[in-house]
Design an enzyme around this catalytic site. Structure first.
Site, short mmCIF file in Angstrom:
data_model
loop_
_atom_site.label_atom_id
_atom_site.label_comp_id
_atom_site.label_asym_id
_atom_site.label_seq_id
_atom_site.Cartn_x
_atom_site.Cartn_y
_atom_site.Cartn_z
NE ARG A 60 -3.48 -2.56 2.14
CZ ARG A 60 -3.04 -3.81 2.16
NH1 ARG A 60 -1.78 -4.08 2.40
NH2 ARG A 60 -3.88 -4.79 1.91
CB THR A 61 3.61 2.46 2.14
OG1 THR A 61 2.92 2.01 3.31
CG2 THR A 61 4.27 3.79 2.43
CE LYS A 88 25.68 -6.70 -7.38
NZ LYS A 88 26.05 -5.77 -8.46
NE ARG A 110 7.54 0.37 4.37
CZ ARG A 110 6.30 -0.12 4.39
NH1 ARG A 110 6.05 -1.34 4.00
NH2 ARG A 110 5.30 0.65 4.79
CG HIS A 138 4.39 3.68 8.44
ND1 HIS A 138 4.48 4.59 7.41
CD2 HIS A 138 3.90 2.54 7.90
CE1 HIS A 138 4.05 4.00 6.29
NE2 HIS A 138 3.70 2.77 6.56
#
Ligand code: NCD
Length: 322
Positions: A60-61, A88, A110, A138
């Site tokens: 959603r975000t 990596k 995020r 958040h």
């Protein structure tokens, strides 16, 4: 441009703490306009580019930020952690430096590490928006949660909200609790297994601001329903538990301990206007039959991610309105 609007210009969004009640209300009014007069904002950020920098899964975000940017006439680049160099072993600072070098107009981050959004913001000139940093915060989810509450109740002031589930590792409830304390006479009930209580530093902060809250065990979930205007359910954040045997043990103990059941809703003397919210994704913590009841508000709630994030980008980016 009025004063409130100016305060958003070029701003990072790292913690909900950084936004005053007045600024949040202004954001919600703008989100209302973005929703009702879409065409007026269609060229707001023409030519601007947003970098969605997601090191963790998101449905959603990420999608709503991208749709929001497109609705304002802007563009998004594509960054996929699975095909990037992240695996990596590149460190976060180098990654942020690279992003700075490419110079996007917005960076939406995020990352599983607490504090990572702040680190990016310190290294990147463009506004950095925290789309979830580990178990910390958040903030844009809290913004859309408050906007949803305004839509559902016509106000935020005076509402009593239960937050249930994994209050320890759930970043959405941290931001939401910190946001609610900005609104007069709001109250909260924190319902969780003992091992997943709201962190002490947040409880202390709420107490020192005289925010009224109490804590209950999950066995009181059904009983609490009649006491509140809204219950905000959350899933167990399995991915944030300690690694190894300790985490497995903790998960075994808490999983399936709390489920909001239709029979609980039928058995409770609910307030006239009662809703259930959830930041999503939901797993087992809400019985599927609850989805069909008039109390389920989470599908409406998730839709609000687009106008709220569009309003935020428009204000931060100093967008043009027709
Ligand atoms: C939440 C998150 O990522 O913190 N999801 C979301 O952004 N809507 C909640 C969760 O993952 O449980």
């Amino acid at each position: 441009m009025d004063n409130l609007q100016k305060r958003f210009l070029g701003r990072d969004v790292i913690s909900i703490r950084d936004f005053s009640r007045e600024e949040l209300d202004f954001l919600f009014e703008t989100a209302g306009l973005v929703e009702s007069r879409k065409a007026d904002y269609a060229h707001s950020l023409e030519g601007a580019v947003l970098a969605p920098w997601f090191f963790e899964k998101s449905s959603r975000t990420n999608t709503s930020f991208q749709l929001a940017m497109h609705s304002l006439g802007g563009q998004c680049i594509n960054f996929n952690v699975d095909t990037s160099s992240v695996g990596k072993g590149e460190n976060l600072k180098d990654n942020a430096r690279m992003l700075q070098g490419y110079n996007p107009d917005f960076a939406v981050i995020r990352h599983p590490k607490d504090g990572s959004a702040r680190l990016f913001a310190d290294l990147i000139d463009a506004p950095v928006i925290n789309a979830g940093d580990g178990k910390n915060e958040h903030p844009t989810q809290a913004m859309l949660d408050l906007y949803s509450m305004r839509k559902a109740f016509g106000r935020i002031e005076g509402l009593k909200v239960a937050m249930a589930g994994d209050l320890k590792y759930g970043r959405t409830v941290h931001s939401l609790a910190l946001a609610l304390q900005k609104y007069c006479n709001c109250e909260a009930l924190f319902i969780s297994p003992e091992s997943l209580r709201m962190p002490a530093h947040i409880r202390d902060e709420l107490s020192s601001n005289s925010f009224n809250f109490s804590e209950l065990g999950v066995e009181d979930l059904g009983k609490s329903l009649g006491e509140v205007d809204m219950i905000y359910m959350t899933r167990v954040q399995r991915e944030r538990f300690p690694e190894g045997a300790d985490g497995d043990e903790l998960y075994r103990k808490v999983t399936s301990q709390y489920t909001l059941k239709k029979s609980m809703l039928e058995g409770a003397k609910l307030r006239n206007h009662f809703v259930i919210m959830h930041p999503q994704p939901k797993v087992d913590e809400i019985e599927p039959s609850v989805d069909e009841t008039p109390f389920a508000y989470y599908y409406e709630q998730e839709k609000n991610g687009v106008p709220v994030r569009a309003a935020l980008l428009h204000l931060i980016g100093g967008g043009k309105k027709k």
